[in-house]
Write a protein that holds these residues in place. Structure first.
Motif, PDB file in Angstrom:
ATOM      1  N   SER A  32       0.846  -1.195   0.000  1.00  0.00           N
ATOM      2  CA  SER A  32       0.000   0.000   0.000  1.00  0.00           C
ATOM      3  C   SER A  32       0.878   1.240   0.000  1.00  0.00           C
ATOM      4  O   SER A  32       1.993   1.231   0.527  1.00  0.00           O
ATOM      5  CB  SER A  32      -0.904   0.015   1.237  1.00  0.00           C
ATOM      6  OG  SER A  32      -1.745  -1.119   1.276  1.00  0.00           O
ATOM      7  N   ILE A  34       0.922   5.403   0.904  1.00  0.00           N
ATOM      8  CA  ILE A  34       0.242   6.511   1.564  1.00  0.00           C
ATOM      9  C   ILE A  34       1.092   7.779   1.461  1.00  0.00           C
ATOM     10  O   ILE A  34       2.286   7.719   1.157  1.00  0.00           O
ATOM     11  CB  ILE A  34      -0.029   6.216   3.055  1.00  0.00           C
ATOM     12  CG1 ILE A  34       1.290   6.018   3.804  1.00  0.00           C
ATOM     13  CG2 ILE A  34      -0.937   5.015   3.212  1.00  0.00           C
ATOM     14  CD1 ILE A  34       1.149   6.000   5.309  1.00  0.00           C
ATOM     15  N   SER A  38      -2.985  12.653   6.695  1.00  0.00           N
ATOM     16  CA  SER A  38      -4.256  11.957   6.498  1.00  0.00           C
ATOM     17  C   SER A  38      -5.313  12.855   5.873  1.00  0.00           C
ATOM     18  O   SER A  38      -6.188  12.386   5.158  1.00  0.00           O
ATOM     19  CB  SER A  38      -4.781  11.447   7.846  1.00  0.00           C
ATOM     20  OG  SER A  38      -5.355  12.496   8.607  1.00  0.00           O
ATOM     21  N   HIS A  73      -4.170   9.361  10.878  1.00  0.00           N
ATOM     22  CA  HIS A  73      -3.519   8.617   9.794  1.00  0.00           C
ATOM     23  C   HIS A  73      -3.240   7.183  10.252  1.00  0.00           C
ATOM     24  O   HIS A  73      -3.485   6.222   9.509  1.00  0.00           O
ATOM     25  CB  HIS A  73      -2.214   9.322   9.450  1.00  0.00           C
ATOM     26  CG  HIS A  73      -1.808   9.227   8.023  1.00  0.00           C
ATOM     27  ND1 HIS A  73      -2.557   8.613   7.047  1.00  0.00           N
ATOM     28  CD2 HIS A  73      -0.675   9.669   7.378  1.00  0.00           C
ATOM     29  CE1 HIS A  73      -1.938   8.696   5.875  1.00  0.00           C
ATOM     30  NE2 HIS A  73      -0.785   9.322   6.065  1.00  0.00           N
ATOM     31  N   ASN A  77      -5.876   4.927   8.312  1.00  0.00           N
ATOM     32  CA  ASN A  77      -5.205   4.623   7.052  1.00  0.00           C
ATOM     33  C   ASN A  77      -4.112   3.567   7.203  1.00  0.00           C
ATOM     34  O   ASN A  77      -4.118   2.549   6.506  1.00  0.00           O
ATOM     35  CB  ASN A  77      -4.600   5.893   6.440  1.00  0.00           C
ATOM     36  CG  ASN A  77      -5.659   6.914   6.068  1.00  0.00           C
ATOM     37  OD1 ASN A  77      -6.784   6.552   5.745  1.00  0.00           O
ATOM     38  ND2 ASN A  77      -5.326   8.191   6.129  1.00  0.00           N
ATOM     39  N   ALA A  81      -4.259  -0.663   6.450  1.00  0.00           N
ATOM     40  CA  ALA A  81      -3.417  -1.060   5.317  1.00  0.00           C
ATOM     41  C   ALA A  81      -2.395  -2.106   5.729  1.00  0.00           C
ATOM     42  O   ALA A  81      -2.107  -3.046   4.973  1.00  0.00           O
ATOM     43  CB  ALA A  81      -2.715   0.162   4.738  1.00  0.00           C
TER      44      ALA A  81
END
Length: 214
Positions: A32, A34, A38, A73, A77, A81
């Protein structure tokens, strides 16, 4: 495993990121990707936008905003992930700490300590690209987009020094490694890719296999 790529603009982060994303696809590793923030809190986002534009504002408000955003975040997220495999962050806590130190002219250690307090958002490996600022400036001059304030030569040189201090502070605070290496040529890029892929392959293995390889 959370892997963070750090360094000043033009250091080669995007190039290394793209190389890694292509490499993991070819090997069937789920990775993933990022970004630094966030953007999940309206209040924090307003402060983050000002910081990115070069407006430091109130120091305590800035610290609270970046810590709150990192907590969000991590929760919404990063943690989900990580349940699916390793995660790659293009800029992360060191970049945020350096931005705060640049704008508020305070030791970078202070900001590293605040961000490192979010234990679930600590990268297991941070790769700091220490590419020479003059080379970074040459690369940026070829881009069609306008330069941000952090990309001006004097500011970039100051940021490079702050990254070095932030890397040391991060390892002192967390005990976690920071790999510092330039990304000035193809040989550097190949070496960095190999090192990162070794970590990502191990992170993508089942726990039983990882133990067996130790």
């Amino acid at each position: 495993m959370l892997l963070a790529l750090e360094g000043i603009a033009g250091a080669g982060k995007s190039t290394l990121r793209d190389r890694l994303l292509a490499a993991v696809r070819s090997e069937g590793i789920h990775l993933s990707h990022i970004g630094q923030f966030s953007w999940l809190s309206h209040t924090a986002t307003r402060t983050l936008i000002r910081l990115r534009a070069g407006d430091g504002g109130n120091q305590q408000e800035a610290i609270e905003a970046v810590v709150h955003d990192l907590a969000l975040h991590s929760r919404f997220n990063i943690t989900p992930a990580l349940a699916d495999g390793p995660v790659l962050a293009d800029r992360f806590s060191l970049s945020t700490a350096c931005l705060l130190a640049l704008l508020h002219r305070q030791p970078v250690d202070t900001y590293v300590a605040h961000l490192a307090g979010q234990a679930h958002a600590r990268p297991r490996l941070t790769v700091l690209l220490t590419t020479d600022p003059d080379l970074c400036h040459t690369r940026l001059a070829r881009r069609a987009t306008g330069q941000r304030f952090t990309e001006q030569p004097q500011t970039a040189a100051r940021l490079a020094d702050l990254y070095s201090g932030a890397a040391s502070a991060w390892t002192r605070t967390t005990g976690l490694p920071v790999l510092s290496h330039p990304c000035a040529n193809d040989a550097d890029l190949d070496a960095l890719t190999r090192t990162c892929m070794d970590h990502l392959r191990r992170a993508g293995q089942p726990a039983s296999m990882t133990e067996a390889n130790r």
